[in-house]
Scaffold this active site. Structure first.
Site, PDB file in Angstrom:
ATOM      1  N   CYS A  54       0.822  -1.212   0.000  1.00 56.34           N
ATOM      2  CA  CYS A  54       0.000   0.000   0.000  1.00 56.34           C
ATOM      3  C   CYS A  54       0.857   1.264   0.000  1.00 56.34           C
ATOM      4  O   CYS A  54       1.963   1.278   0.534  1.00 56.34           O
ATOM      5  CB  CYS A  54      -0.875   0.042   1.237  1.00 56.34           C
ATOM      6  SG  CYS A  54      -1.923  -1.389   1.412  1.00 56.34           S
ATOM      7  N   ARG A  86       5.490   0.003  -5.924  1.00 51.47           N
ATOM      8  CA  ARG A  86       5.394  -0.834  -4.719  1.00 51.47           C
ATOM      9  C   ARG A  86       4.398  -1.978  -4.909  1.00 51.47           C
ATOM     10  O   ARG A  86       4.380  -2.912  -4.119  1.00 51.47           O
ATOM     11  CB  ARG A  86       4.921   0.023  -3.532  1.00 51.47           C
ATOM     12  CG  ARG A  86       5.894   1.097  -3.147  1.00 51.47           C
ATOM     13  CD  ARG A  86       5.215   2.174  -2.333  1.00 51.47           C
ATOM     14  NE  ARG A  86       4.836   1.736  -1.019  1.00 51.47           N
ATOM     15  CZ  ARG A  86       5.534   1.982   0.091  1.00 51.47           C
ATOM     16  NH1 ARG A  86       6.645   2.667   0.014  1.00 51.47           N
ATOM     17  NH2 ARG A  86       5.126   1.567   1.252  1.00 51.47           N
ATOM     18  N   TRP A 137      -2.827  -2.731  -1.580  1.00 52.19           N
ATOM     19  CA  TRP A 137      -2.370  -4.089  -1.894  1.00 52.19           C
ATOM     20  C   TRP A 137      -3.109  -4.985  -0.914  1.00 52.19           C
ATOM     21  O   TRP A 137      -2.873  -4.925   0.290  1.00 52.19           O
ATOM     22  CB  TRP A 137      -0.860  -4.172  -1.701  1.00 52.19           C
ATOM     23  CG  TRP A 137      -0.234  -5.454  -2.139  1.00 52.19           C
ATOM     24  CD1 TRP A 137       0.036  -5.829  -3.427  1.00 52.19           C
ATOM     25  CD2 TRP A 137       0.232  -6.510  -1.298  1.00 52.19           C
ATOM     26  NE1 TRP A 137       0.646  -7.064  -3.433  1.00 52.19           N
ATOM     27  CE2 TRP A 137       0.772  -7.513  -2.132  1.00 52.19           C
ATOM     28  CE3 TRP A 137       0.249  -6.736   0.073  1.00 52.19           C
ATOM     29  CZ2 TRP A 137       1.317  -8.689  -1.649  1.00 52.19           C
ATOM     30  CZ3 TRP A 137       0.795  -7.915   0.563  1.00 52.19           C
ATOM     31  CH2 TRP A 137       1.320  -8.870  -0.300  1.00 52.19           C
ATOM     32  N   ASN A 174      -1.909   2.098   5.912  1.00 56.37           N
ATOM     33  CA  ASN A 174      -0.979   1.027   5.521  1.00 56.37           C
ATOM     34  C   ASN A 174      -0.691   0.206   6.763  1.00 56.37           C
ATOM     35  O   ASN A 174      -0.532   0.774   7.842  1.00 56.37           O
ATOM     36  CB  ASN A 174       0.376   1.587   5.062  1.00 56.37           C
ATOM     37  CG  ASN A 174       0.296   2.198   3.700  1.00 56.37           C
ATOM     38  OD1 ASN A 174      -0.747   2.184   3.069  1.00 56.37           O
ATOM     39  ND2 ASN A 174       1.414   2.745   3.253  1.00 56.37           N
ATOM     40  N   GLY A 175      -0.531  -1.102   6.585  1.00 51.40           N
ATOM     41  CA  GLY A 175      -0.201  -1.953   7.721  1.00 51.40           C
ATOM     42  C   GLY A 175      -1.350  -2.905   8.017  1.00 51.40           C
ATOM     43  O   GLY A 175      -2.225  -3.122   7.165  1.00 51.40           O
ATOM     44  N   GLU A 200      18.673 -16.797  -6.504  1.00 48.68           N
ATOM     45  CA  GLU A 200      18.278 -15.462  -6.940  1.00 48.68           C
ATOM     46  C   GLU A 200      17.811 -15.493  -8.406  1.00 48.68           C
ATOM     47  O   GLU A 200      16.825 -14.857  -8.771  1.00 48.68           O
ATOM     48  CB  GLU A 200      19.450 -14.485  -6.736  1.00 48.68           C
ATOM     49  CG  GLU A 200      19.234 -13.079  -7.244  1.00 48.68           C
ATOM     50  CD  GLU A 200      18.016 -12.369  -6.660  1.00 48.68           C
ATOM     51  OE1 GLU A 200      17.424 -12.868  -5.692  1.00 48.68           O
ATOM     52  OE2 GLU A 200      17.641 -11.321  -7.224  1.00 48.68           O
ATOM     53  N   LYS A 240      14.097 -14.391  -9.625  1.00 45.60           N
ATOM     54  CA  LYS A 240      13.843 -13.376 -10.654  1.00 45.60           C
ATOM     55  C   LYS A 240      12.905 -13.928 -11.709  1.00 45.60           C
ATOM     56  O   LYS A 240      11.955 -13.273 -12.117  1.00 45.60           O
ATOM     57  CB  LYS A 240      15.141 -12.954 -11.366  1.00 45.60           C
ATOM     58  CG  LYS A 240      16.053 -11.952 -10.750  1.00 45.60           C
ATOM     59  CD  LYS A 240      15.521 -10.604 -10.413  1.00 45.60           C
ATOM     60  CE  LYS A 240      14.683 -10.581  -9.171  1.00 45.60           C
ATOM     61  NZ  LYS A 240      15.288 -10.441  -7.892  1.00 45.60           N
ATOM     62  N   GLU A 259       9.297 -14.475 -10.421  1.00 46.90           N
ATOM     63  CA  GLU A 259       8.597 -13.223 -10.111  1.00 46.90           C
ATOM     64  C   GLU A 259       7.985 -12.579 -11.348  1.00 46.90           C
ATOM     65  O   GLU A 259       6.889 -12.049 -11.289  1.00 46.90           O
ATOM     66  CB  GLU A 259       9.573 -12.209  -9.491  1.00 46.90           C
ATOM     67  CG  GLU A 259       9.889 -12.471  -8.041  1.00 46.90           C
ATOM     68  CD  GLU A 259      10.712 -11.345  -7.435  1.00 46.90           C
ATOM     69  OE1 GLU A 259      11.806 -11.055  -7.966  1.00 46.90           O
ATOM     70  OE2 GLU A 259      10.267 -10.759  -6.443  1.00 46.90           O
ATOM     71  N   HIS A 279      20.052 -36.064  -4.795  1.00 43.42           N
ATOM     72  CA  HIS A 279      19.369 -36.540  -3.586  1.00 43.42           C
ATOM     73  C   HIS A 279      17.850 -36.396  -3.690  1.00 43.42           C
ATOM     74  O   HIS A 279      17.164 -36.388  -2.673  1.00 43.42           O
ATOM     75  CB  HIS A 279      19.899 -35.801  -2.353  1.00 43.42           C
ATOM     76  CG  HIS A 279      21.356 -36.076  -2.110  1.00 43.42           C
ATOM     77  ND1 HIS A 279      21.823 -37.291  -1.688  1.00 43.42           N
ATOM     78  CD2 HIS A 279      22.450 -35.297  -2.300  1.00 43.42           C
ATOM     79  CE1 HIS A 279      23.144 -37.249  -1.600  1.00 43.42           C
ATOM     80  NE2 HIS A 279      23.555 -36.040  -1.969  1.00 43.42           N
ATOM     81  N   LYS A 289       6.660  -3.918  -4.016  1.00 39.78           N
ATOM     82  CA  LYS A 289       8.069  -3.546  -3.933  1.00 39.78           C
ATOM     83  C   LYS A 289       8.550  -3.516  -2.491  1.00 39.78           C
ATOM     84  O   LYS A 289       9.678  -3.864  -2.181  1.00 39.78           O
ATOM     85  CB  LYS A 289       8.262  -2.168  -4.591  1.00 39.78           C
ATOM     86  CG  LYS A 289       9.701  -1.679  -4.600  1.00 39.78           C
ATOM     87  CD  LYS A 289      10.556  -2.524  -5.516  1.00 39.78           C
ATOM     88  CE  LYS A 289      12.015  -2.161  -5.469  1.00 39.78           C
ATOM     89  NZ  LYS A 289      12.860  -3.227  -6.038  1.00 39.78           N
TER      90      LYS A 289
HETATM   91  O1  M6R Z   1      13.318  -4.269   0.586  1.00 39.39           O
HETATM   92  P1  M6R Z   1      13.856  -5.618   0.968  1.00 39.39           P
HETATM   93  O2  M6R Z   1      15.173  -5.894   0.363  1.00 39.39           O
HETATM   94  O3  M6R Z   1      13.860  -5.845   2.439  1.00 39.39           O
HETATM   95  O4  M6R Z   1      12.815  -6.639   0.344  1.00 39.39           O
HETATM   96  C1  M6R Z   1      12.906  -8.011   0.554  1.00 39.39           C
HETATM   97  C2  M6R Z   1      12.077  -8.758  -0.451  1.00 39.39           C
HETATM   98  O5  M6R Z   1      10.732  -8.437  -0.319  1.00 39.39           O
HETATM   99  C3  M6R Z   1      12.516  -8.461  -1.885  1.00 39.39           C
HETATM  100  O6  M6R Z   1      13.867  -8.734  -2.075  1.00 39.39           O
HETATM  101  C4  M6R Z   1      11.678  -9.270  -2.892  1.00 39.39           C
HETATM  102  O7  M6R Z   1      12.003 -10.631  -2.793  1.00 39.39           O
HETATM  103  C5  M6R Z   1      11.909  -8.731  -4.297  1.00 39.39           C
HETATM  104  N1  M6R Z   1      10.668  -8.735  -5.010  1.00 39.39           N
HETATM  105  C6  M6R Z   1      12.923  -9.487  -5.064  1.00 39.39           C
HETATM  106  O8  M6R Z   1      12.961  -9.205  -6.405  1.00 39.39           O
END
Ligand code: M6R
Length: 602
Positions: A2, A27, A75, A99-100, A478, A482, A485, A501, A597
């Site tokens: 949010c 975000r 969100w 927010n929250g 990672e 990516k 996502e 395994h 984000k």
């Molecule tokens: O802002 P942060 O680095 O603490 O965020 C952590 C994760 O939410 C963030 O890395 C998320 O996995 C991203 N979407 C990765 O691309």
């Protein structure tokens, strides 16, 4: 996650709110809304989906004259993304954005319903506005009613409330979710990060947890548990241009290309000729430290995991890494003489922030590695090292990961240097490699074109396995993150030696293996692991300097002298691969579905 924007002043408010919300789009959100009070007139618009829908709905409306206004991108956490669940939420004569998560909202809702209040939404937020009106009805005084409302909330919130009962006032409160106040003369802005107010406000105050108050006649009245307090504004210096796309198709693409250049910023003043220097750290910072514990989420967790190999190998210091959301509830056994590091791009990730608070409470020394100065995590930590990546807008993090990995590599070397556990020659070798990092991160036209071509073969299949060993295992994690996502394809990162395994049972021609095969690290070992997969007909995309006969597809990287240089070069390959697959699938690269984000809820 949010986003909140607020404005009080004479300017046209609809545009200020919509532009501000646009800056928070990155975000992630699923609906948006605004509420404006000018004189006696109250206007409220909401729309599901993108902000363009809200713009369309409000195209015939403009606000004139002095007024108060609040806006929100939602969100979904409680209730589906519908117009009724979108903020601002309405009472009889007041509006609220939040927010929250209000953790005790169910109890509050039942209490209000027993008083005859009718709820329109499924959200936790709506309780705030009804509570306010209930207390206001009793006292007829808006601010005490707001204070009483805040006093009843449990959980995390950043909230703005406006009411016809006080049409020249915005009420605000913050606890656990980010919010700041921007100033330009008598005009006052609110936002959940500074991007919406860049270019508008000249000064800023970042609210602390437990602070609340109201703005009226250009004056901010700030309170905490001890009553009204003074505060000091700081200059807002961030640059708007850096937040634009600069001709790239997507922010993510721009951010991948930027990595080579920003690495210089990350290193400047820190990587010296024959030593590492962190101005942020006192000389005796590591004196009483004998172990490191790192907590982070998502991509930041992956950079942490990669660094654990470096802290032990280069820094000769024990290093454990944990996912922040797991750490929080495991009743961790924390010992003193342990440095607690949190890593976060945004500095607002709720799980990481909470882990940090727990470590502080246990008396540990804390250090954060973060991209956003003045963020909650930076402010909460004893010391912070900024990654200096610049604003990252793509939800799929790229340059933040690169700069985090770099800072952690430098820090591992710094530990070895200050603890005298490594030779001058090793320091020199590592520094030479660091200085070559910007080169390893350059995206050539040839590489990008090759990945664009190749991506068409990877749009289906029953899954991707990114595999690697040592620091290339976190890089595999990672790479897989990516891809999933932004492509919505199933991908896993796995330690290459672990495939036999269990996961090797999945191998067939529709299982895509992305093999990270550096020449400077365990090449023969990973080669055997990939051969085992190839023997079972898995489709292999090999990324390596060394040609590999069994590869169905091959991306040749440079023969480098140091594993970290291979790490960064392969990182770029996996980022571009994910990007081009996502583009071919027609997905929203910068704002992938369901993601935010900045994850400011638990
Ligand atoms: O802002 P942060 O680095 O603490 O965020 C952590 C994760 O939410 C963030 O890395 C998320 O996995 C991203 N979407 C990765 O691309």
């Amino acid at each position: 996650m949010c986003g909140i924007v607020g404005y009080i002043g004479p300017k046209e408010k609809k545009e200020i709110l919509l532009d501000g919300l646009q800056e928070l789009e990155y975000r992630g959100y699923d609906s948006a809304g605004i509420a404006i009070i000018e004189g006696e007139k109250l206007n409220n618009y909401k729309a599901i989906g993108k902000l363009a829908n809200l713009r369309e709905k409000t195209k015939n409306y403009t606000s004139d004259g002095f007024g108060i206004s609040i806006g929100h991108t939602r969100w979904a956490t409680h209730g589906k993304p519908t117009e009724l669940n979108a903020h601002p939420h309405l009472g009889a004569y007041s509006y609220v954005v939040h927010n929250g998560i209000i953790e005790n909202y169910q109890d509050l809702k039942e209490e209000l319903q027993a008083d005859g209040v009718n709820f329109l939404s499924q959200t936790d937020t709506e309780t705030i506005v009804h509570l306010f009106e209930k207390f206001h009805k009793d006292s007829n005084q808006p601010f005490p009613a707001f204070q009483e409302t805040i006093g009843r909330l449990e959980g995390a919130y950043a909230t703005l409330l406006i009411t016809e009962a006080s049409p020249e006032t915005i009420f605000f409160a913050k606890s656990g979710s980010p919010m700041l106040i921007g100033f330009d003369g008598d005009e006052v802005y609110f936002a959940s990060s500074d991007t919406p107010i860049i270019g508008k406000a000249t000064e800023v105050y970042y609210l602390e947890d437990g602070e609340y108050g109201y703005v009226k006649d250009g004056q901010v009245h700030l309170y905490d548990a001890n009553g009204e307090k003074s505060f000091t504004k700081q200059a807002l210096t961030a640059d708007k241009v850096s937040a634009q796309k600069d001709g790239y198709r997507f922010f993510m693409e721009k951010e991948i290309y930027e990595q080579s250049q920003i690495m210089g910023d990350t290193m400047i003043g820190r990587v010296l000729d024959d030593s590492i220097n962190f101005e942020e750290l006192d000389e005796d910072f590591f004196d009483e430290i004998y172990a490191i514990k790192i907590c982070a989420c998502g991509t930041s967790y992956h950079s942490a995991l990669a660094s654990s190999y470096l802290f032990e190998r280069i820094g000769k210091m024990r290093c454990d890494v944990e996912i922040a959301s797991e750490f929080r509830y495991k009743e961790p056994f924390l010992t003193d003489k342990t440095l607690f590091i949190t890593i976060s791009q945004s500095g607002e990730t709720a799980d990481t922030l909470e882990a940090l608070k727990m470590a502080k409470q246990a008396g540990l020394k804390t250090l954060s590695i973060c991209n956003v100065d003045n963020s909650s995590i930076v402010r909460e930590s004893d010391t912070a090292i900024l990654t200096r990546a610049g604003i990252e807008k793509g939800v799929a993090s790229t340059k933040a990961f690169a700069t985090q990995s770099m800072v952690l590599w430098m820090l591992a070397l710094y530990v070895g240097q200050t603890k005298n556990t490594i030779s001058k020659e090793t320091i020199k070798t590592e520094i030479d490699a660091m200085l070559h990092t910007p080169k390893a991160l350059v995206v050539t036209d040839k590489l990008h074109a090759k990945l664009t071509r190749l991506s068409k073969r990877y749009l289906h299949g029953h899954g991707f396995f990114f595999i690697g060993r040592d620091i290339f295992f976190p890089l595999a994690l990672e790479g897989a993150l990516k891809l999933k996502e932004i492509s919505y394809l199933h991908a896993e990162g796995y330690p290459a030696g672990e495939m036999k395994h269990g996961p090797i049972a999945l191998a067939d021609s529709e299982l895509f293996t992305i093999a990270l095969m550096p020449k400077t690290m365990l090449y023969d070992k990973i080669k055997s692991n990939v051969e085992e997969l190839s023997a079972r007909d898995a489709t292999i995309l090999a990324i390596s300097p060394e040609p590999f006969d069994l590869a169905d597809d091959f991306i040749q990287t440079k023969y480098d002298s140091h594993p970290m240089l291979e790490f960064f070069e392969m990182m770029v390959v996996t980022q571009l691969l994910a990007l081009e697959i996502s583009v071919r699938l027609g997905n929203d690269v910068d704002m992938p579905r369901n993601l935010a984000k900045s994850v400011t809820v638990e």
